[in-house]
Design a protein around this motif. Sequence first.
Motif: not given
Length: 892
Positions: A766-776
């Motif tokens: 879940g954390t990983l997804e959140k981070i990747m969603a805010q990658g930009d």
Amino acid sequence: MTDNLLDKGYDPKAVETRWYQYWESENLFAADEFSDAAPYAIVIPPPNVTGVLHMGHALNTTLQDILCRYHRLLGENVLWLPGTDHAGIATQNVVERSLAAKGVDRHAMGRETFIEAVWEWKHKYGSTIIEQLKHLGASCDWSRERFTMDEGLSRAVRKVFVALYEEGLIYRGSYIINWCPRCRTALADIEVEHAEHEGRLYHIRYPYAQGEGGPVVATTRPETMLGDTALAVNPEDDRYRQMPADHVILPLTGRTIPIIRDDYVDMAFGTGALKITPAHDPNDFAVGERHQLPSVKVIGDDGLMTVEAGAFEGLDRFECRKQVVQALEKEGLLVKIEDHAHSIGHCYRCQSIVEPNLSPQWFVKTRPLAEKAIAAVKSDRTRIIPEKWRNDYFLWLENVRDWCISRQIWWGHQIPAWTCGDCGSLVVSEADPDQCPECESENLVRDSDVLDTWFSSALWPFSTMGWPDKTSLLETFYPTSVLVTAFDILFFWVARMMMMGLHFMAEVPFRHVYIHALVRDEDGKKMSKSTGNVIDPIDVINNYGTDALRFTLAAFAAQGRDIKLSEKRIEGYRNFVNKIWNSARFAFMHIEDAGTTVIGKNLSLPDRWILSRLRQTTDSVAEALDDYRFNEAAGTLYQFVWHEFCDWYLEAVKPALFGKTDEIFRQSGLDTLWRVLHDTLILLHPFIPFVTEEIWQKLPGTEGSIMKARFPGKDPDFPAPELEPAAEADMELVMGIITAVRNIRGEMNISPSVALSVFLGADDNGTLEKIMAQGDLIRNLARIDTMEATKSGRRPKASATAIVRDVSVSVLLEGVIDVSKESARLDKEIAKLEKEITMLAKKLENDSFVSKAPADVVEKVRVQHVENSEKMEKLKKNRQTIQELAAETGAS
RNA sequence: GGGCGGGUAGCUCAGUUGGGAGAGCGGCGGCCUUACAAGCCGUAGGUCACAGGUUCGAGCCCUGUUCCGCCUACCA
């Protein structure tokens, strides 16, 4: 680009007068006495008509204006009633001085001409302070401005005087009062300021009328001995049980005066023998009454010795002291002189040494009025904030003595009392009487005294609203909501308004009394012209702008603490105003239309975060203002605007605004930006009305003045955004990662222009997804070129690593590796964390903590301990890696 | 004499039911990154006046000491 671009810096001067005139011309300060809306009323503490704006006024006015503007935003019907005080002694002094400069004496011109001159002066200069209040942005209803000498208020004064006289609460009599020989008038007890003085204690022998020797008295004021009418000892005093005579000879006069016995005399002080001067000392006066002693007035109202002083007649009272001492010495009656510190009363208007003097004056019997005033606060019908002032209020009222209200000056409300020249009867009347009601003589002479200025100010909350007429203004706005004032006039004014309000309106004059701080200089000294430490608010306004001054004062206005003002702080808040200006400037580069609703929209994480923060800020500001915690409201806004909105949100939303993301986020960004700016301007408006109005007028989608806006959440068109704890937590993680990268960049001395490669690792999907969603977002704000987020946490050995919650952040140190630096950085981190873990572990090992502390507290500590331990493990692993690398590179 | 308030980072000050010490300014290091150099990023710095006590736990509550400020009082 739109055509409503703002200038690069905010220029207060160009803006302030324009908007103030606009508000006035649009009638936005006007109260509506016929409205059904919830009333909110404040009467201004009327500044002296001779006054010039100082920081105390500025603070007082700013706080009232904040409250009034806030309550208007809430949709209430606000009355802020302004005016000035005729300030009897002060004004008379000022006009006398200006006449003296022209060589004119008021006695020469006569009473009527002099009063005309004062009115003339008032019309010419009396509005100075009013104009200065306007510079501050005060949103008073100027159409209702009052002056304590106005016809209407004078009528109220007269009615009150007559009513109290008829009720027996005003009386006339000869008593010891405080007399200012310079102002030539009586003063009330509280108009005397006491100051420690290095004085002397003179020991003087009073020879017995018969026989040898005589008792020795001690006095600080030998000149008053000329008016002694007795010598007193304590009846219990063995030293004076046997005396050769029951009279003594009063030195320098030859008068014989009795020795009396009174237990008022303190055997322990001095010689235990006390000289009694009933005409010049309040205690001696009381003793004199008890023993039917005559009073001999030796000091005249002009401060010169009277004919009763014999050879000393005509001398100034201080010169007389010297000569009396010399004469006593010559006669061998001066036993000794000791140094003796004691406090001396000074006139609060001119600082002359006050003379206790016997004189016929008018008094208010205060006790019955005070009791009601005490009860009203005890029962919370009036709340004093902060509460600590309640005690001072009670203490003063419980010990209050009768109030001397007559003043021997010309400027003021002349006492409506006449003495019949034929039968001598006293006539007190609202209307000027034509003849004596007793003997029908027309030979009536009016009392020449005027009333204490505070007598009329005591009526201010209702006299200004038209009392004694039954007006709709009174109907709507009395009792007022709050009185805002400083503690130094708690007794002078607040207590007396309470007494008069309760007596004549049968209701408290205000629901709340908010007592604010005194403004002092940087060293904590009271600002005063004589010490030259004043910061002139008008100078501040010219240098930094009104909004900066107002925000500074609000930010400093912590309850129960004096304000030490420094120019540095003002400068800081000037910068804050400019910051707001520039954030709007940026917004206007993108916003072209009114934002649409942000509720239920597809929003980016930063959008949701800032809206949640906005909601939190809105609630906090409202709560703080409702509790008169101005500094907290100001601080909350400062933090939100600068550090959340400007530092994070605006930077975060830039890519969206520049079209670098999905169009949907550009739209949501615009809507959010508009909404946050819109609401923030309203939240800020009570504090900094000018800059917010200026921006508001240029914000698309607004119409008319920001003064007509509704507080966020109070406008049905714009329901308040909800709090979103989840969004806030996610955004905090993202910000944490960005800060971690920036930290490494700073610590490693990597230029901001160098883009970085960053590897993120997290165990949780879940954390990983959140981070990747805010990658930009992360890439953009941390200036990252390539970024990889994996569950494994893959990373090169040559990297600097930080741990943010459960995420490891590794910055590739390509070519610029400073292994020892990174090692040291990690050591520091580890040491810091070690301390925390030890402390948490200690708590958890403590059985009594685990068993006795509330479960949620224990749980919190437990979670923190686990999190920190995990973080520690990762940090240590990182250090190992870097040390291995050091070994390798060292080996190769 | 009595009463009240205060002593928290170098400076000015926040810290609301006791639950891991904060801000602004100043300092240090780095940046003219397309709103703002009145700016941006990062960072150092505190035995919360002292000594006891209550409590599992005190900047916060209690007692004492000390320093500063204010108010108040008729001890000549």
